[in-house]
Enzyme design. Structure first.
Site, PDB file in Angstrom:
ATOM      1  N   ASN A  93      38.223 -37.512 -10.972  1.00 43.51           N
ATOM      2  CA  ASN A  93      38.731 -37.001  -9.474  1.00 43.51           C
ATOM      3  C   ASN A  93      39.423 -35.642 -10.573  1.00 43.51           C
ATOM      4  O   ASN A  93      40.396 -35.246 -11.866  1.00 43.51           O
ATOM      5  CB  ASN A  93      40.178 -37.400  -9.496  1.00 43.51           C
ATOM      6  CG  ASN A  93      41.232 -36.582  -9.324  1.00 43.51           C
ATOM      7  OD1 ASN A  93      40.696 -35.121  -8.900  1.00 43.51           O
ATOM      8  ND2 ASN A  93      42.293 -37.035  -8.786  1.00 43.51           N
ATOM      9  N   TRP A  94      38.708 -34.156 -10.614  1.00 40.34           N
ATOM     10  CA  TRP A  94      38.741 -32.908 -11.013  1.00 40.34           C
ATOM     11  C   TRP A  94      39.863 -32.088 -10.910  1.00 40.34           C
ATOM     12  O   TRP A  94      40.533 -31.831 -11.273  1.00 40.34           O
ATOM     13  CB  TRP A  94      37.385 -31.958 -11.031  1.00 40.34           C
ATOM     14  CG  TRP A  94      36.313 -32.311 -11.786  1.00 40.34           C
ATOM     15  CD1 TRP A  94      35.897 -33.394 -12.476  1.00 40.34           C
ATOM     16  CD2 TRP A  94      35.301 -31.507 -12.220  1.00 40.34           C
ATOM     17  NE1 TRP A  94      34.651 -33.770 -13.186  1.00 40.34           N
ATOM     18  CE2 TRP A  94      34.384 -32.123 -12.829  1.00 40.34           C
ATOM     19  CE3 TRP A  94      34.634 -30.268 -12.171  1.00 40.34           C
ATOM     20  CZ2 TRP A  94      33.398 -31.947 -13.523  1.00 40.34           C
ATOM     21  CZ3 TRP A  94      33.769 -29.872 -12.271  1.00 40.34           C
ATOM     22  CH2 TRP A  94      32.852 -30.414 -13.359  1.00 40.34           C
ATOM     23  N   LYS A  95      40.821 -32.603 -10.138  1.00 40.70           N
ATOM     24  CA  LYS A  95      41.686 -32.248  -9.466  1.00 40.70           C
ATOM     25  C   LYS A  95      41.478 -31.054  -9.250  1.00 40.70           C
ATOM     26  O   LYS A  95      40.639 -29.761  -8.843  1.00 40.70           O
ATOM     27  CB  LYS A  95      43.278 -32.558 -10.877  1.00 40.70           C
ATOM     28  CG  LYS A  95      42.983 -34.279 -11.016  1.00 40.70           C
ATOM     29  CD  LYS A  95      43.966 -34.385 -11.901  1.00 40.70           C
ATOM     30  CE  LYS A  95      44.630 -35.987 -12.122  1.00 40.70           C
ATOM     31  NZ  LYS A  95      45.696 -36.760 -12.272  1.00 40.70           N
TER      32      LYS A  95
ATOM     33  N   GLU B 263      50.091 -36.964  -6.804  1.00 44.21           N
ATOM     34  CA  GLU B 263      50.382 -35.910  -6.796  1.00 44.21           C
ATOM     35  C   GLU B 263      50.510 -35.250  -5.713  1.00 44.21           C
ATOM     36  O   GLU B 263      51.079 -34.602  -5.536  1.00 44.21           O
ATOM     37  CB  GLU B 263      49.402 -35.280  -8.077  1.00 44.21           C
ATOM     38  CG  GLU B 263      49.078 -35.562  -9.060  1.00 44.21           C
ATOM     39  CD  GLU B 263      47.816 -35.481  -9.767  1.00 44.21           C
ATOM     40  OE1 GLU B 263      46.535 -34.882  -9.494  1.00 44.21           O
ATOM     41  OE2 GLU B 263      47.933 -36.204 -11.131  1.00 44.21           O
TER      42      GLU B 263
ATOM     43  N   GLY C 286      47.586 -38.675 -16.899  1.00 44.50           N
ATOM     44  CA  GLY C 286      47.680 -37.701 -17.794  1.00 44.50           C
ATOM     45  C   GLY C 286      48.611 -37.832 -19.004  1.00 44.50           C
ATOM     46  O   GLY C 286      49.182 -37.038 -19.611  1.00 44.50           O
TER      47      GLY C 286
ATOM     48  N   SER D 130      45.214 -41.823 -17.638  1.00 43.08           N
ATOM     49  CA  SER D 130      44.828 -41.719 -19.098  1.00 43.08           C
ATOM     50  C   SER D 130      43.494 -43.376 -19.304  1.00 43.08           C
ATOM     51  O   SER D 130      43.666 -43.697 -20.300  1.00 43.08           O
ATOM     52  CB  SER D 130      45.830 -42.900 -19.220  1.00 43.08           C
ATOM     53  OG  SER D 130      46.809 -41.482 -19.482  1.00 43.08           O
TER      54      SER D 130
ATOM     55  N   GLU E 266      46.751 -46.484  -9.053  1.00 41.07           N
ATOM     56  CA  GLU E 266      47.203 -45.601 -10.244  1.00 41.07           C
ATOM     57  C   GLU E 266      48.580 -45.854 -11.119  1.00 41.07           C
ATOM     58  O   GLU E 266      49.407 -44.366 -10.099  1.00 41.07           O
ATOM     59  CB  GLU E 266      46.852 -44.258 -10.162  1.00 41.07           C
ATOM     60  CG  GLU E 266      45.312 -43.504  -9.722  1.00 41.07           C
ATOM     61  CD  GLU E 266      44.918 -42.761  -9.742  1.00 41.07           C
ATOM     62  OE1 GLU E 266      43.964 -41.987 -10.476  1.00 41.07           O
ATOM     63  OE2 GLU E 266      45.618 -41.896  -9.238  1.00 41.07           O
TER      64      GLU E 266
ATOM     65  N   HIS F  88      46.571 -39.317  -3.601  1.00 41.76           N
ATOM     66  CA  HIS F  88      46.696 -39.449  -4.715  1.00 41.76           C
ATOM     67  C   HIS F  88      48.578 -39.280  -5.122  1.00 41.76           C
ATOM     68  O   HIS F  88      48.934 -38.212  -3.794  1.00 41.76           O
ATOM     69  CB  HIS F  88      46.603 -38.595  -5.181  1.00 41.76           C
ATOM     70  CG  HIS F  88      46.371 -38.609  -6.797  1.00 41.76           C
ATOM     71  ND1 HIS F  88      47.260 -38.056  -7.448  1.00 41.76           N
ATOM     72  CD2 HIS F  88      45.093 -39.085  -7.832  1.00 41.76           C
ATOM     73  CE1 HIS F  88      46.615 -37.814  -8.637  1.00 41.76           C
ATOM     74  NE2 HIS F  88      45.914 -38.388  -8.812  1.00 41.76           N
TER      75      HIS F  88
ATOM     76  N   GLY G  79      40.371 -39.268 -14.200  1.00 38.56           N
ATOM     77  CA  GLY G  79      41.425 -37.148 -14.049  1.00 38.56           C
ATOM     78  C   GLY G  79      40.687 -36.251 -15.817  1.00 38.56           C
ATOM     79  O   GLY G  79      39.732 -36.204 -15.482  1.00 38.56           O
ATOM     80  N   GLY G  80      41.023 -36.507 -16.843  1.00 38.74           N
ATOM     81  CA  GLY G  80      40.954 -35.317 -17.480  1.00 38.74           C
ATOM     82  C   GLY G  80      39.677 -35.444 -17.883  1.00 38.74           C
ATOM     83  O   GLY G  80      39.178 -34.657 -18.002  1.00 38.74           O
TER      84      GLY G  80
HETATM   85  P1  13P Z   1      44.072 -39.121 -15.752  1.00 34.92           P
HETATM   86  O1  13P Z   1      42.955 -39.745 -16.065  1.00 34.92           O
HETATM   87  O2  13P Z   1      44.368 -37.327 -16.258  1.00 34.92           O
HETATM   88  O3  13P Z   1      45.744 -39.307 -16.553  1.00 34.92           O
HETATM   89  O4  13P Z   1      44.146 -38.780 -14.090  1.00 34.92           O
HETATM   90  C1  13P Z   1      43.905 -40.033 -13.331  1.00 34.92           C
HETATM   91  C2  13P Z   1      44.406 -39.274 -12.138  1.00 34.92           C
HETATM   92  O5  13P Z   1      45.150 -38.948 -11.972  1.00 34.92           O
HETATM   93  C3  13P Z   1      42.925 -39.894 -11.250  1.00 34.92           C
HETATM   94  O6  13P Z   1      42.866 -39.639 -10.238  1.00 34.92           O
END
Ligand code: 13P
Length: 248
Positions: A9-11, A95, A169, A209, A163, A93, A230-231
């Protein structure tokens, strides 16, 4: 058997200059045992889908509107994403649940729209730090599952991502035991609602993470069918190591 899934997920990250990462990833994993999905920002869906047409990486989006068209300035429909080459869409998600007040009902309607457009939905659930502290994790997850998943779920059209909000993050990850407890609970709820056939075929990803250092341990946990990353999915070199861990 459920095929393991590594979803990135590149957000809100990635310009056209980042397209090269997909080529590197594809070259690293020409025939991976696990499925690889990348969800870039909507602006990159089309070009990434073109780049990926002939290789192992499938493209997804990060959200869609619940209607297929209409007066919704700034929004994108599931149909449009499918038209651009997406095959998956992340929905609910945390967020988006937080920043846009998305309710379980919104997420459920979006999932129906995604399915109508032929997209597979990756529906996210997860508890906050205070909910975990108050020992409400399973109640919260149970409510989100009941409210966010439409009735027509199958192992083909649905993926669940667990999640924990406090792990996203932050570098914090639940213990292996805690991950196992929630994934077993999700599996039990899926089987109870949709029957053993469908309930056992839906994949359940862990997200929060996840990185090259912890992926191998996390995917050993029963009922963990992969990760939503994510990251660590932004750079092919990092994501590649996680894919290798998921390939087993
Ligand atoms: P991180 O891997 O950066 O913690 O993000 C997880 C995430 O929200 C994937 O959707």
């Amino acid at each position: 058997m459920r095929r393991k899934l590594a979803a990135g997920n590149w957000k809100m990250n990635g310009l056209r200059s980042a397209l090269g990462e997909v080529g590197i990833l594809a070259a690293d994993h020409l025939d991976p045992a696990c499925e690889v999905v990348l969800c870039p920002p909507a602006t990159l869906v089309r070009s990434m889908a073109k780049t990926c047409r002939e290789n192992c990486v499938t493209i997804g989006a990060q959200d869609c509107h619940e209607n297929s068209s209409g007066a919704h300035t700034g929004d994108i429909s599931a149909e449009m994403l499918a038209d651009a080459g997406a095959e998956y869409v992340i929905l609910g998600h945390s967020e988006r649940r937080e920043a846009y007040d998305e309710t379980d009902e919104t997420v459920r309607n979006k999932a129906k729209a995604a399915w109508s457009a032929g997209l597979r939905a990756i529906i996210c659930v997860g508890e906050s730090a205070s909910e975990r502290k108050a020992a409400n994790t399973l109640d919260i997850i149970g409510g989100q599952l009941a409210g966010s998943i439409p009735d027509a779920a199958t192992g083909e059209n649905l993926v669940i991502a667990y999640e924990p909000i406090w792990a996203i993050g932050t570098g914090l990850v639940p213990s292996i035991g805690d991950i196992g407890e929630v994934h077993d609970f999700i599996r039990m709820r899926l089987e109870r609602r949709f029957g053993p056939g469908v309930g056992r075929s839906v994949r359940i990803l862990y997200g929060g993470s996840m990185n090259a250092g912890n992926a191998a341990d996390i995917v050993q946990v029963p009922n963990v069918d992969g990760g939503l990353i994510g990251g660590a999915s932004l750079k092919a070199a990092d994501f590649s190591k996680i894919i290798t861990a998921l390939n087993g």
